[in-house]
Design an enzyme around this catalytic site. Sequence first.
Site, short mmCIF file in Angstrom:
data_model
loop_
_atom_site.label_atom_id
_atom_site.label_comp_id
_atom_site.label_asym_id
_atom_site.label_seq_id
_atom_site.Cartn_x
_atom_site.Cartn_y
_atom_site.Cartn_z
N CYS A 76 -67.13 107.57 -91.58
CA CYS A 76 -66.05 108.41 -92.11
C CYS A 76 -66.13 108.50 -93.63
O CYS A 76 -65.73 109.51 -94.21
CB CYS A 76 -64.69 107.87 -91.66
SG CYS A 76 -64.38 106.15 -92.14
N HIS A 96 -60.10 103.63 -93.30
CA HIS A 96 -60.56 104.90 -92.77
C HIS A 96 -60.48 105.95 -93.87
O HIS A 96 -59.54 105.97 -94.67
CB HIS A 96 -59.70 105.31 -91.58
CG HIS A 96 -60.14 106.58 -90.92
ND1 HIS A 96 -61.40 106.73 -90.38
CD2 HIS A 96 -59.51 107.77 -90.74
CE1 HIS A 96 -61.53 107.96 -89.87
NE2 HIS A 96 -60.39 108.60 -90.09
#
Length: 913
Positions: free
Chosen positions: A251, A829
């Site tokens: 990510c 994230h």
Amino acid sequence: MFAMIMSSVTEPPGLETQRREVEALLQGSELRAGGSWYMVERRWYDQWKEFVETGDQNSSSFPGQIDNSELFEDQDSYHLKERLVENEDFMLVPAEAWRKLLAWYGLVEGQPALERKVVDLPSTLKVEIYPVEVYLCLHSNMDTVITARFSRADRIHSLQEVMCREFSVQQGAECRLWMKSSDTSCERLRNVHVSVLDACLTSGMTVIMEMRNADGTWPSSKPQIMRCSVEDQEYRGQPGVCGLSNLGNTCFMNSALQCLSNTPPLTEYFLRSAYLEELNFTNPLGMKGEIAEAFADVIKQMWSGRHHSVVPRIFKTKVGHFASQFLGYQQHDSQELLSFLLDGLHEDLNRVKNKEYIELRDAGGRPDQEVAEEAWRNHLRRNDSVIVDTFHGLFKSTLVCPECHKVSVTFDPFCYLSVPLPVSKDRVMEVFFVSLDPKEKPFQYRLLVPKAGKVSDLCSALAQLIDIPAKQMVVTDVFNHRFYKIYQADEALSCILDRDDIFVYVNQDEEVVLGLYLRERSHYRDYGSGSSSYGTSLFGHPLLLSVPRTLCTQEGLYPLLLQRLERYVRPPDPSEEVEEEDEEEEEEEVFKTQTNGISDGESLPCCPASGGAVAAAGETAEEDKQEEACSPIPAANEQQARRKSCRKKRRSLFSIQAVNSNGTTERGMGEGGLAFSFTSQPYVAIDWDPDMKKTYYNENEAEKYTKHSSMDESQQQMSVQLQECIQLFTTTETLEEDNPWYCPVCKLHQLATKKLDLWGLPEVLIIHLKRFSYNKFSREKLDSLVHFPLRDLDFSDCLLRKKLTNGEPPSRYDLIAVSNHYGGLRDGHYTSYSRNKDNGQWYYYDDSKVTFATEDQIVTNAAYLLFYHRQDKIRHPAAPSPAASHAPSPDITSCSSQEAEQGGAACVTMETD
């Protein structure tokens, strides 16, 4: 006769002039790499030479048209005969001499001119007689093959032009070439500007040309596209609005790529294929053009409007190949990836092929304008690329020696600004306090402590909320049902992370602090461990107990532990009490002697023996005495029965075992009266039979805790304006001890003061918010909310150069992209917000999922990288394309990472080359 034959050619000069001009060219021409020479059949050349030497234009030795028939195998293919020898079979004449001979005598109709190039071999220059003969075909039609010959000095680009012409390739189509040397081996011809010789292209090889598909992929990449429905097979979406599949903790990479994809000048540069003419294959600091090509492939696919989501597998592989820190699938920092990528793209596209050495000069009292212009010119002499054009700016660095006050001024380029965030001197910590009252649940507290403080500061803060002296507190880190660490009062709080589970216990004076673990015994023996003991597993929360030394025995500990656990361990009712015989089954005896670790007649290994002999858990010495007081010797059967009835006792809920800090029993523990020293931390475990645990241990109650009112107090989130961060960036600071500056006057390394000032700003300004703070006291992520403007970020007050002259650009910027990070130091994230350059709409990119976003969603405390575009370079977005003007949906793409890996909706899987 001569006049009649030469009617189609230029009127030649006199024979003596012809001889003199050609001979002068033969003697004066040198071999130069890439130069052209021509083959002339030896007999014709000798006849011409005899003709011009006679001086008679009507001589019978007139050679006629240039005729090279004797050099060809046949007159159809005009293939050269093999093993022709210079000066025996043919003569070589320079290009200028050939043009004169051709103009004077002409060439037999249909015959090709035998032009040959000079090639630069490793040790010599040589005219190439036999060119490279290769086969040419298209990837889309491998059956149609043509044969062509190229000089080793020809550029691959010339070969590509021939293929485009022969196969009628549409003008402007992006193509790439492959060199096939066998049935299975193919290699990319990446650099079309190298020669056939340098590309190692030899006769007999096949060159395959492929054209990029409309969706941005290449036919040779074998994209596996599986769509969810027939309607999706002709998917047409807004170009650029495309997710990137998560390949496993990628990510961070996806977030950075989405921000760069929505940087207009960079994306348009790649979409119009301008990079092809600027690929630098020889730069030792670059990646041979491979990073630029891989990035271009991703961008072209994302902006084709043909995909919901793209799988950037080749790009990930290339990044890992050239930067080993990104190998594998660990989580990384999006700013670190961005830094590597911008540097890699710059070196792959650097227009400067040979970097000259430039000695840097100090300002030496010269005007700032003069020094800045000189620094920027010197920078461009070594660094000139689309990355420099788009992202590079200039700041002024001022160093002052604290001893001699020497001032050193330099101007240095930058690719992004890393600005600090104001750091609070305090931190908030959450702890659980375990009371001495066994009936009381643990309390959770939220405390404000100094970041550079010690564990004693945490205890002092907690002591203000409870009636317990700080000196009596024991602070522990509980992990996986055991004590991961028991802290000393003078240890730094920086050792404790926000995610750690901190439990605080009370230690009463003059007592032993005993660590207590809870274990569940398995139903089966663990024969694999080399013994016949039962396996155990930890559960629940451990405890620290203050136990008087006199009670460190089996008979003393059992009731004490039972009392300490009374909130969630139910004692048996009289009606439930179970009596068991001392003459137990063999299995139970084995367990008691091999796993209990506290045998009859000895104290716990962690405590000195006291209170007389200690029986097994729950059995008293008085019962032994009663056993001895039984009636005198009866008959054998009767004696056995009476002893059986006399040796009945109440069964324990659990057994007690001496263990190490991990909660496991080490070989030798509890044997032969072995005792621990009180200089080390003692631990015991209570082992539960599964059935007993199920009956008497209340797991739900054991997990309960009470939140203190301090947990309800809202912690005011620290917020700051972006301009404050930029001002901090330009604040004077003193260099740290591990990074001193060498003063040329003092001739010593000094801790000078340093100040940075902004001088020139780029078209696209990247601002890195330094959320991750590392120093000798602590490591943390700063979750401060930075208020940054979406429009009109004005740097006019920050620029050292106040007046703009000569049409220099303004200093106002609009936001175009944000890279977000959610989570802490070790995990988290990454996502991004980006503004599409074509329709002006904001989108939220979360790996393969893309959703519409509104401007009020963009400013959050997760913002990590900010991308700003200078207003004078921003063009007004065009209206959305008709194909993308369908009814808006909050969820633009629903292709998950897992679907992408399995060939989900409109996802492209790129194979390695």
